[in-house]
Design a protein around this motif. Structure first.
Motif, PDB file in Angstrom:
ATOM      1  N   LEU A  91       4.766   0.788  -6.262  1.00  0.00           N
ATOM      2  CA  LEU A  91       4.970   1.700  -7.397  1.00  0.00           C
ATOM      3  C   LEU A  91       4.033   1.344  -8.545  1.00  0.00           C
ATOM      4  O   LEU A  91       3.391   2.217  -9.144  1.00  0.00           O
ATOM      5  N   ARG A  92       3.966   0.054  -8.863  1.00  0.00           N
ATOM      6  CA  ARG A  92       3.137  -0.408  -9.986  1.00  0.00           C
ATOM      7  C   ARG A  92       1.662  -0.143  -9.731  1.00  0.00           C
ATOM      8  O   ARG A  92       0.943   0.345 -10.619  1.00  0.00           O
ATOM      9  N   PHE A 124       4.132   1.839   2.313  1.00  0.00           N
ATOM     10  CA  PHE A 124       5.223   2.694   1.841  1.00  0.00           C
ATOM     11  C   PHE A 124       4.756   4.138   1.799  1.00  0.00           C
ATOM     12  O   PHE A 124       3.559   4.420   1.681  1.00  0.00           O
ATOM     13  N   VAL A 125       5.708   5.057   1.896  1.00  0.00           N
ATOM     14  CA  VAL A 125       5.373   6.482   1.851  1.00  0.00           C
ATOM     15  C   VAL A 125       6.359   7.186   0.927  1.00  0.00           C
ATOM     16  O   VAL A 125       7.531   6.821   0.851  1.00  0.00           O
ATOM     17  N   GLY A 126       5.849   8.181   0.199  1.00  0.00           N
ATOM     18  CA  GLY A 126       6.710   8.935  -0.706  1.00  0.00           C
ATOM     19  C   GLY A 126       6.189  10.338  -0.930  1.00  0.00           C
ATOM     20  O   GLY A 126       5.013  10.623  -0.692  1.00  0.00           O
ATOM     21  N   ARG A 127       7.085  11.214  -1.361  1.00  0.00           N
ATOM     22  CA  ARG A 127       6.728  12.602  -1.666  1.00  0.00           C
ATOM     23  C   ARG A 127       6.859  12.839  -3.163  1.00  0.00           C
ATOM     24  O   ARG A 127       7.889  12.542  -3.757  1.00  0.00           O
ATOM     25  N   GLY A 128       5.816  13.378  -3.749  1.00  0.00           N
ATOM     26  CA  GLY A 128       5.855  13.767  -5.148  1.00  0.00           C
ATOM     27  C   GLY A 128       5.443  12.660  -6.094  1.00  0.00           C
ATOM     28  O   GLY A 128       5.708  11.473  -5.854  1.00  0.00           O
ATOM     29  N   ALA A 129       4.767  13.045  -7.174  1.00  0.00           N
ATOM     30  CA  ALA A 129       4.348  12.092  -8.206  1.00  0.00           C
ATOM     31  C   ALA A 129       4.114  12.856  -9.495  1.00  0.00           C
ATOM     32  O   ALA A 129       3.830  14.065  -9.484  1.00  0.00           O
ATOM     33  N   ASP A 130       4.267  12.157 -10.611  1.00  0.00           N
ATOM     34  CA  ASP A 130       4.074  12.761 -11.924  1.00  0.00           C
ATOM     35  C   ASP A 130       2.918  12.077 -12.638  1.00  0.00           C
ATOM     36  O   ASP A 130       2.822  10.837 -12.638  1.00  0.00           O
ATOM     37  N   LYS A 131       2.064  12.862 -13.265  1.00  0.00           N
ATOM     38  CA  LYS A 131       0.952  12.316 -14.031  1.00  0.00           C
ATOM     39  C   LYS A 131       1.493  11.723 -15.329  1.00  0.00           C
ATOM     40  O   LYS A 131       2.118  12.408 -16.131  1.00  0.00           O
ATOM     41  N   VAL A 132       1.261  10.405 -15.528  1.00  0.00           N
ATOM     42  CA  VAL A 132       1.807   9.729 -16.704  1.00  0.00           C
ATOM     43  C   VAL A 132       0.718   9.163 -17.609  1.00  0.00           C
ATOM     44  O   VAL A 132       1.014   8.590 -18.656  1.00  0.00           O
ATOM     45  N   GLY A 133      -0.542   9.292 -17.213  1.00  0.00           N
ATOM     46  CA  GLY A 133      -1.619   8.777 -18.046  1.00  0.00           C
ATOM     47  C   GLY A 133      -2.874   8.573 -17.235  1.00  0.00           C
ATOM     48  O   GLY A 133      -3.017   9.091 -16.134  1.00  0.00           O
ATOM     49  N   GLU A 134      -3.777   7.787 -17.794  1.00  0.00           N
ATOM     50  CA  GLU A 134      -5.017   7.461 -17.109  1.00  0.00           C
ATOM     51  C   GLU A 134      -4.882   6.101 -16.416  1.00  0.00           C
ATOM     52  O   GLU A 134      -4.051   5.279 -16.810  1.00  0.00           O
ATOM     53  N   PRO A 135      -5.681   5.836 -15.383  1.00  0.00           N
ATOM     54  CA  PRO A 135      -5.634   4.526 -14.718  1.00  0.00           C
ATOM     55  C   PRO A 135      -5.850   3.395 -15.713  1.00  0.00           C
ATOM     56  O   PRO A 135      -6.712   3.480 -16.592  1.00  0.00           O
ATOM     57  N   ILE A 171       0.857  -1.182   0.000  1.00  0.00           N
ATOM     58  CA  ILE A 171       0.000   0.000   0.000  1.00  0.00           C
ATOM     59  C   ILE A 171       0.893   1.233   0.000  1.00  0.00           C
ATOM     60  O   ILE A 171       1.961   1.234   0.628  1.00  0.00           O
ATOM     61  N   ALA A 172       0.480   2.290  -0.683  1.00  0.00           N
ATOM     62  CA  ALA A 172       1.320   3.479  -0.813  1.00  0.00           C
ATOM     63  C   ALA A 172       0.615   4.736  -0.318  1.00  0.00           C
ATOM     64  O   ALA A 172      -0.528   5.001  -0.694  1.00  0.00           O
ATOM     65  N   PRO A 206       4.803   7.669  -8.586  1.00  0.00           N
ATOM     66  CA  PRO A 206       5.538   8.246  -7.451  1.00  0.00           C
ATOM     67  C   PRO A 206       7.008   8.458  -7.786  1.00  0.00           C
ATOM     68  O   PRO A 206       7.630   7.639  -8.471  1.00  0.00           O
ATOM     69  N   ARG A 207       7.557   9.560  -7.306  1.00  0.00           N
ATOM     70  CA  ARG A 207       8.983   9.833  -7.515  1.00  0.00           C
ATOM     71  C   ARG A 207       9.848   9.017  -6.567  1.00  0.00           C
ATOM     72  O   ARG A 207      10.952   8.603  -6.920  1.00  0.00           O
ATOM     73  N   THR A 208       9.368   8.820  -5.346  1.00  0.00           N
ATOM     74  CA  THR A 208      10.096   8.018  -4.359  1.00  0.00           C
ATOM     75  C   THR A 208       9.079   7.250  -3.522  1.00  0.00           C
ATOM     76  O   THR A 208       7.943   7.682  -3.353  1.00  0.00           O
ATOM     77  N   LEU A 209       9.523   6.130  -2.994  1.00  0.00           N
ATOM     78  CA  LEU A 209       8.717   5.369  -2.025  1.00  0.00           C
ATOM     79  C   LEU A 209       9.676   4.701  -1.050  1.00  0.00           C
ATOM     80  O   LEU A 209      10.612   4.016  -1.467  1.00  0.00           O
ATOM     81  N   GLU A 210       9.432   4.898   0.242  1.00  0.00           N
ATOM     82  CA  GLU A 210      10.234   4.271   1.281  1.00  0.00           C
ATOM     83  C   GLU A 210       9.318   3.457   2.190  1.00  0.00           C
ATOM     84  O   GLU A 210       8.168   3.824   2.430  1.00  0.00           O
ATOM     85  N   HIS A 211       9.859   2.347   2.703  1.00  0.00           N
ATOM     86  CA  HIS A 211       9.061   1.482   3.579  1.00  0.00           C
ATOM     87  C   HIS A 211       8.715   2.202   4.870  1.00  0.00           C
ATOM     88  O   HIS A 211       9.566   2.854   5.486  1.00  0.00           O
TER      89      HIS A 211
END
Length: 255
Positions: free
Chosen positions: A167-168, A201-212, A124-125, A178-183
């Motif tokens: 991530l997937r 997992f937790v991370g800061r920042g993400a980029d839009k790459v498409g639709e679900p 889970i993210a 997500p740009r980063t993910l840490e446990h």
């Protein structure tokens, strides 16, 4: 450890064990402790730091040292015994779930068969942006028959690392990468009968790459302010233990 240092530690532990200082009580100041115990301030700080590292005490900046509300259990002196497992037989099995009966013997109790439900490992993210908003999905779940908000996540595929799963799943379910993910934490949602490790997992920042791309898990994608989490809990609009554990962990300890 010198005699003075050992004496200081023994005195503080005795105060706690005897109930003179209870959970949540504030210790005297370093100056008072030094005078009362006949030790230098450096020795007092050394002992207090050791007790904090063992979760016997907690420290509040600008306020002082307190007896911890719940102290770490000393596993070296654990008087309890584990259950004995004499075997396990499968009752039902498919690609999603395996139900078995375990032949167990608790200490001092006759052997009996205990149901065990084996599920997959899950990732889970908690993805946050620079405005302290968390990436979530509004979904319908037919088992509780309700709509609610969830963190993205899913089953860890065979041979896949849990972080890669997180991530997937975020990208498949939300269209954001997500740009980063840490446990963050691993937990079992129903430890008495269900075997299903949850990796958060937790991370800061993400980029839009498409639709679900995961149609089955599709839902309304939104960035929800962390400040809204308490309101959503009161409204019973957060679904699943993983969502609750991840969000509450971040709120309590930061990301």
């Amino acid at each position: 450890m010198g005699d003075v240092t050992a004496g200081v530690e023994s005195a503080i532990r005795t105060w706690i064990a005897s109930g003179e200082l209870g959970p949540g009580d504030r210790l005297p100041s370093e100056r008072v402790l030094a005078e009362r115990l006949g030790a230098g301030r450096t020795t007092i700080r050394q002992v207090l730091g050791k007790l904090v590292s063992e979760d016997v005490l907690s420290v509040r900046r600008g306020s002082g040292y307190y007896v911890a509300s719940s102290r770490r259990f000393d596993s070296q002196n654990n008087p309890l015994e584990p259950w004995r497992l004499h075997g396990e037989r499968t009752v039902y099995d498919n690609r999603w779930v395996r139900l078995s009966l375990a032949d167990v013997e608790p200490p001092g109790v006759d052997r009996f068969e205990h149901h065990v439900v084996h599920l997959h490992r899950v990732s889970i993210a908690v993805v946050l942006d620079e405005r302290d908003r968390v990436l979530m999905l509004w979904r319908y779940r037919f088992v509780p028959n309700k709509f609610g908000w969830e963190l993205p996540g899913g089953i860890v595929d065979e041979g896949e690392a849990p972080r890669q799963t997180a991530l997937r799943e975020v990208e498949e379910e939300t269209g954001w990468r997500p740009r980063t993910l840490e446990h963050l934490v691993t937990f079992e949602p129903m430890v008495g009968m269900v075997d299903s490790p949850h990796e958060v997992f937790v991370g800061r920042g993400a980029d839009k790459v498409g639709e679900p791309s995961d149609v089955e898990e599709a839902g309304e994608v939104a960035w929800i302010p962390l400040s809204e989490v308490h309101r959503l809990i009161r409204k019973d609009e957060l679904l699943g233990s993983g969502t609750l554990v991840g969000l509450l962990h971040v709120i309590a300890y930061g990301a």
